[in-house]
Design a protein around this motif. Structure first.
Motif, PDB file in Angstrom:
ATOM      1  N   UNK A 142       0.803  -1.217   0.000  1.00  0.00           N
ATOM      2  CA  UNK A 142       0.000   0.000   0.000  1.00  0.00           C
ATOM      3  C   UNK A 142       0.840   1.272   0.000  1.00  0.00           C
ATOM      4  N   UNK A 143       2.149   1.122  -0.157  1.00  0.00           N
ATOM      5  CA  UNK A 143       3.023   2.283  -0.078  1.00  0.00           C
ATOM      6  C   UNK A 143       3.452   2.587   1.338  1.00  0.00           C
ATOM      7  N   UNK A 144       2.897   1.905   2.289  1.00  0.00           N
ATOM      8  CA  UNK A 144       3.283   2.010   3.694  1.00  0.00           C
ATOM      9  C   UNK A 144       4.007   0.734   4.097  1.00  0.00           C
ATOM     10  N   UNK A 145       4.827   0.768   5.141  1.00  0.00           N
ATOM     11  CA  UNK A 145       5.465  -0.468   5.584  1.00  0.00           C
ATOM     12  C   UNK A 145       4.427  -1.533   5.919  1.00  0.00           C
ATOM     13  N   UNK A 146       4.712  -2.760   5.556  1.00  0.00           N
ATOM     14  CA  UNK A 146       3.841  -3.871   5.937  1.00  0.00           C
ATOM     15  C   UNK A 146       3.836  -4.015   7.457  1.00  0.00           C
ATOM     16  N   UNK A 147       2.785  -4.564   7.984  1.00  0.00           N
ATOM     17  CA  UNK A 147       2.759  -4.833   9.412  1.00  0.00           C
ATOM     18  C   UNK A 147       3.932  -5.747   9.770  1.00  0.00           C
ATOM     19  N   UNK A 148       4.710  -5.352  10.746  1.00  0.00           N
ATOM     20  CA  UNK A 148       5.857  -6.145  11.157  1.00  0.00           C
ATOM     21  C   UNK A 148       7.118  -5.848  10.376  1.00  0.00           C
ATOM     22  N   UNK A 149       7.046  -4.995   9.340  1.00  0.00           N
ATOM     23  CA  UNK A 149       8.224  -4.708   8.520  1.00  0.00           C
ATOM     24  C   UNK A 149       9.310  -4.006   9.327  1.00  0.00           C
ATOM     25  N   UNK A 150       8.926  -3.000  10.093  1.00  0.00           N
ATOM     26  CA  UNK A 150       9.918  -2.269  10.879  1.00  0.00           C
ATOM     27  C   UNK A 150      10.586  -3.156  11.912  1.00  0.00           C
ATOM     28  N   UNK A 151       9.835  -4.102  12.464  1.00  0.00           N
ATOM     29  CA  UNK A 151      10.379  -5.001  13.484  1.00  0.00           C
ATOM     30  C   UNK A 151      11.234  -6.114  12.878  1.00  0.00           C
ATOM     31  N   UNK A 152      11.206  -6.239  11.547  1.00  0.00           N
ATOM     32  CA  UNK A 152      11.914  -7.349  10.883  1.00  0.00           C
ATOM     33  C   UNK A 152      13.113  -6.867  10.079  1.00  0.00           C
ATOM     34  N   UNK A 153      13.617  -5.676  10.384  1.00  0.00           N
ATOM     35  CA  UNK A 153      14.689  -5.094   9.568  1.00  0.00           C
ATOM     36  C   UNK A 153      15.956  -5.952   9.565  1.00  0.00           C
ATOM     37  N   UNK A 154      16.117  -6.793  10.551  1.00  0.00           N
ATOM     38  CA  UNK A 154      17.325  -7.625  10.608  1.00  0.00           C
ATOM     39  C   UNK A 154      17.399  -8.599   9.447  1.00  0.00           C
ATOM     40  N   UNK A 155      16.260  -8.924   8.832  1.00  0.00           N
ATOM     41  CA  UNK A 155      16.263  -9.896   7.732  1.00  0.00           C
ATOM     42  C   UNK A 155      15.845  -9.259   6.412  1.00  0.00           C
ATOM     43  N   UNK A 156      15.736  -7.933   6.372  1.00  0.00           N
ATOM     44  CA  UNK A 156      15.295  -7.244   5.157  1.00  0.00           C
ATOM     45  C   UNK A 156      16.426  -6.380   4.617  1.00  0.00           C
ATOM     46  N   UNK A 157      16.674  -6.478   3.308  1.00  0.00           N
ATOM     47  CA  UNK A 157      17.613  -5.603   2.613  1.00  0.00           C
ATOM     48  C   UNK A 157      16.840  -4.840   1.551  1.00  0.00           C
TER      49      UNK A 157
END
Length: 445
Positions: free
Chosen positions: A163-178
């Protein structure tokens, strides 16, 4: 005001080209770069090879300036990596420009001197006030006759969320996101993906680059899995024009990614708009807004494009398209639902002007959320802007650029949402990403 400098924001490819054009016109440029080196954004994707040849990556005015030094021009028909682009062109160009390029200097705001955006009086007679913060924390103000914002979009990648906004849990999962194409030549980075299940989100050239790199890893490392999620409903023309592309390396990029799919090296989930990322023990799960799930995920590479950072421009009057956040006269020419790189009409100062006199967005930032940017397009933009500032309106209105066709001149449906297509800088400009379009990491293309 004519005695004041023209401030250029960003010492990337477009910013330095702007400075060279202004200098050649007898104007005084002053370049502020937040990073500690010219091309700081490009340096963050050193390992990626662009699919534009050197012939399209050296701005005309920059070449003329460099030819007055001991610069050795690269082979025009080869394709540099980000590292080579910085080392063989951007750094020498910054050195040739000299003290006008100020590093470790972030522009934190611009305004009309003595006026906020509400005040009408004096907007056409007062200089632009440019506020700077140095790396040591000190602040300064400079007055300018005009400002060219070539700061790019590399620092503001789009989120995973559909939706153009971070997915739910995206900010909390930054350790596995590049949010960048991983450099698998770095052993530490390689270990992060080897033998793991990685999800690649995005359908632009950066996503194709990541697919090729991870597919090669999957061939050599047991247990390495790749899932590719696309927001669009089908793969369709995602792989580009192939042999019909007038930029051969761009066509080859799509062909190689298509071969990885044909070889069964990745699973594809189309129509997948991520709503949440959930932790599930040692792994993660991606959940779409329709309830579909991708389980047992170890890593996520989000390559869904970039967007402009506009907060520090809040005190000036910009006319931006409500959809693309690009200048209103430019937006119809670059709408990704209609245009590809080669079908964008070359444009200049007319399309880039705003209600605020003497303020221009150039380069990838001028495209807002549209992904179809080419470096040579930015060079033409700043050539036209510099001509207008020098009073040469005939030259400013003249188009001096012919763009290559993609072989997939897109009608409606080629890009079905504004975040689905961009990699690291769209079509030929990666991260400025500021810049330049990303190509393959392999030297063979």
């Amino acid at each position: 005001m004519t005695e004041l400098p023209v401030v250029v924001v960003g010492a990337g490819p477009i910013g330095l080209a702007a400075a060279a054009e202004l200098r050649e016109r007898g104007l005084t440029p002053l370049v502020f770069e937040r990073g500690d080196t010219a091309g700081a954004a490009v340096a963050q994707w050193n390992h990626v090879r662009v699919f534009s040849r050197w012939a399209e990556l050296v701005a005309p005015a920059a070449r003329r300036l460099l030819e007055t030094t001991d610069w050795s021009a690269p082979d025009a028909d080869t394709y540099p990596t980000g590292r080579e682009w910085v080392g063989a062109y951007l750094s020498p160009l910054a050195n040739a420009l000299g003290d006008i390029v100020q590093l470790n200097s972030e522009v934190v705001g611009i305004a009309r001197r003595g006026r906020d955006r509400v005040v009408d009086a004096g907007r056409d007679s007062e200089p632009v006030s440019v506020h700077i913060r140095r790396a040591d924390g000190t602040e300064a103000r400079f007055l300018a006759r005009a400002v060219i914002d070539a700061s790019g979009t590399w620092g503001t990648p789009n989120p995973l969320g559909g939706e153009g906004l971070p997915a739910l849990g995206e900010s909390a999962s930054v350790a596995v996101i590049a949010y960048r194409v991983p450099d698998l030549g770095d052993e530490t980075v390689r270990a992060r993906y080897a033998g793991k299940h990685t999800v690649i989100a995005g359908s632009g050239h950066s996503a194709l680059t990541a697919i090729i790199a991870l597919a090669e890893l999957a061939k050599s490392t047991p247990g390495t899995r790749i899932s590719w999620v696309l927001r669009r409903g089908e793969v369709g023309s995602t792989f580009g024009g192939g042999d019909a592309d007038e930029l051969p390396a761009r066509g080859a990029l799509g062909l190689r990614a298509g071969h990885a799919l044909d070889a069964g090296l990745l699973d594809v989930a189309t129509g997948f708009r991520t709503a949440a990322i959930e932790s599930s023990g040692a792994h993660y799960a991606l959940v779409s807004d329709a309830g579909a799930r991708i389980e047992d995920v170890d890593q996520v590479v989000v390559l869904t494009g970039f967007r402009p950072e506009l907060s520090w421009l809040s005190e000036i009057r910009l006319a931006l398209d409500p959809v693309l956040q690009a200048p209103v006269e430019l937006a119809p020419l670059i709408d990704p639902n209609v245009h590809s790189c080669g079908t964008v009409y070359p444009h200049g100062v007319k399309e880039l002007s705003h209600p605020e006199p003497g303020v221009f967005l150039a380069g990838m930032k001028s495209y807002g959320r549209a992904p179809t940017f080419l470096a040579m397009t930015g060079y033409e933009q700043v050539r036209s802007i510099a001509a207008a500032l020098a009073g040469d309106h005939e030259s400013a209105a003249r188009i001096e650029l012919t763009l290559p066709e993609t072989g997939v001149c897109g009608g409606a449906g080629v890009f079905d949402d504004s975040n689905a297509t961009a990699g690291s800088g769209g079509c030929c400009a990666a991260p400025e990403p500021q810049l330049i379009t990303l190509g393959v990491a392999s030297a063979g293309v």
